[in-house]
Scaffold this active site. Sequence first.
Site, short mmCIF file in Angstrom:
data_model
loop_
_atom_site.label_atom_id
_atom_site.label_comp_id
_atom_site.label_asym_id
_atom_site.label_seq_id
_atom_site.Cartn_x
_atom_site.Cartn_y
_atom_site.Cartn_z
N GLY A 9 0.83 -1.19 0.00
CA GLY A 9 0.00 0.00 0.00
C GLY A 9 0.87 1.24 0.00
N SER A 11 1.13 5.05 0.24
CA SER A 11 0.34 6.18 0.74
C SER A 11 0.83 7.52 0.23
CB SER A 11 0.37 6.19 2.27
OG SER A 11 1.69 6.52 2.72
N GLY A 12 2.01 7.54 -0.37
CA GLY A 12 2.64 8.79 -0.75
C GLY A 12 3.50 9.38 0.35
N GLY A 13 3.71 8.63 1.42
CA GLY A 13 4.55 9.08 2.52
C GLY A 13 5.89 8.36 2.53
N VAL A 14 6.77 8.80 3.43
CA VAL A 14 8.11 8.24 3.47
C VAL A 14 8.10 6.80 3.98
CG1 VAL A 14 8.64 9.12 5.79
CG2 VAL A 14 10.51 8.68 4.18
N ASP A 15 7.18 6.45 4.89
CA ASP A 15 7.19 5.11 5.47
C ASP A 15 6.87 4.04 4.42
OD1 ASP A 15 7.84 6.07 8.00
OD2 ASP A 15 5.75 6.37 8.55
N MET A 35 -4.47 3.68 -2.62
CA MET A 35 -5.88 3.63 -2.26
C MET A 35 -6.45 5.02 -2.13
SD MET A 35 -5.73 0.74 0.76
CE MET A 35 -3.98 0.89 1.18
N CYS A 99 -10.38 2.00 9.99
CA CYS A 99 -9.83 2.05 8.64
C CYS A 99 -8.92 0.85 8.38
CB CYS A 99 -9.07 3.35 8.42
SG CYS A 99 -8.36 3.51 6.77
N GLY A 123 3.43 0.38 5.41
CA GLY A 123 4.50 1.09 6.11
C GLY A 123 4.25 1.25 7.59
N CYS A 195 -7.47 11.41 8.79
CA CYS A 195 -7.10 11.55 7.38
C CYS A 195 -8.10 12.36 6.58
CB CYS A 195 -6.91 10.17 6.76
SG CYS A 195 -8.35 9.07 6.92
#
Length: 371
Positions: A9, A11-15, A35, A99, A123, A195
């Site tokens: 998955g 998310s567009g984040g660093v993790d 997603m 979620c 992540g 979110c």
Amino acid sequence: MTGARTIIGMSGGVDSSVAALRLRDAGEPVAGLFMSNWADDGSGDCRAEDDRRDAVAVCGRLGLPIHFRDFSREYWAGVFEHFIAEYAAGRTPNPDVLCNREVKFKHFLDAARELGAERIATGHYARVDRLDGRWRLLRALDRSKDQTYFLHQLGQLQLAATVFPLGDLPKTEVRRMAADAGLPTAAKKDSTGICFIGERDFREFLGRYLPAREGEIRTPDGLSLGRHQGVFFYTLGQREGLAIGGVRGRDAAPWYVVGKDVARNVLYVEQGIDNPWLMSTRLRSEAAHWIAGAPPAAAFGCTAQTRYRQNDEACTVRVGGDGRLDVVFQRPQRAVTPGQSLVLYAGDECLGGAVIESTDAPLETARMDAA
């Protein structure tokens, strides 16, 4: 069919970026999936499109294919409607827990399998292992980032098909790895808060779905201190937003929310961060979820958290015939909040948890006695 054994998955984040990097570097056949969980409401506060672009850029940098799925309808039905109903009842829900259960480890897992994958990755900071034929959810080695609190509703089927590549890393190392790999998310700020609310004003957002009704602010002993804009907007232990000035005969100490009476539309406040009105030693929960499929015993000792990043608190647990829990803590707890999650641990192992239904805090006890 993707040919990927694992779908991560993104998310567009660093993790999630570094989780994908670690899987790729380990030789795992992997693909990303972004997603969409919340339909853009036109407010300009939703960052989903920015996150989508970052997820695409990271997968491009890593040479990984990426897929897209829209789960906004599932999120609305499985998470958001419950969120609004809980606030309407005067409780404080935790949408991140729902979620994970309803979207990320249900619909996302189904989508990954439709793409031909065997398992998913995220992540999250957590670990999974198997002992004596049973899958276990374990805390991350970096306890300051551990996210098992939000994952406690997972079960054996989900854990058997899940990998958490960051469970053994500190966040500082994750940032360093992202920078060394030239990932565009290396310095991206972590997302915080709920979110679907983003950076916008919480009251303004909630007011779209729950009609605000002005009411009285008073102390537990009946002193009227002003007016509130709606009891839904406050939670136990809250200090901000009360707008209470100097009160004759009272010290110039901060005021905190110590109770809500939704039926009478009264918000109760008192001074002192650890005042007796905020303290409780017992709670009762809704029916519990057990990661192993069953509780370790009908009565047992363990540690618990009633909020994220709380220190371990020793307690004893009794499991009722209806699955509900009666929990007694060794020392008083501050601002234990109905609607939030009680999560139980045995050392590093997360046993499961339940939604908090009531406590023996003074105002809660009085409300239950009057019911």
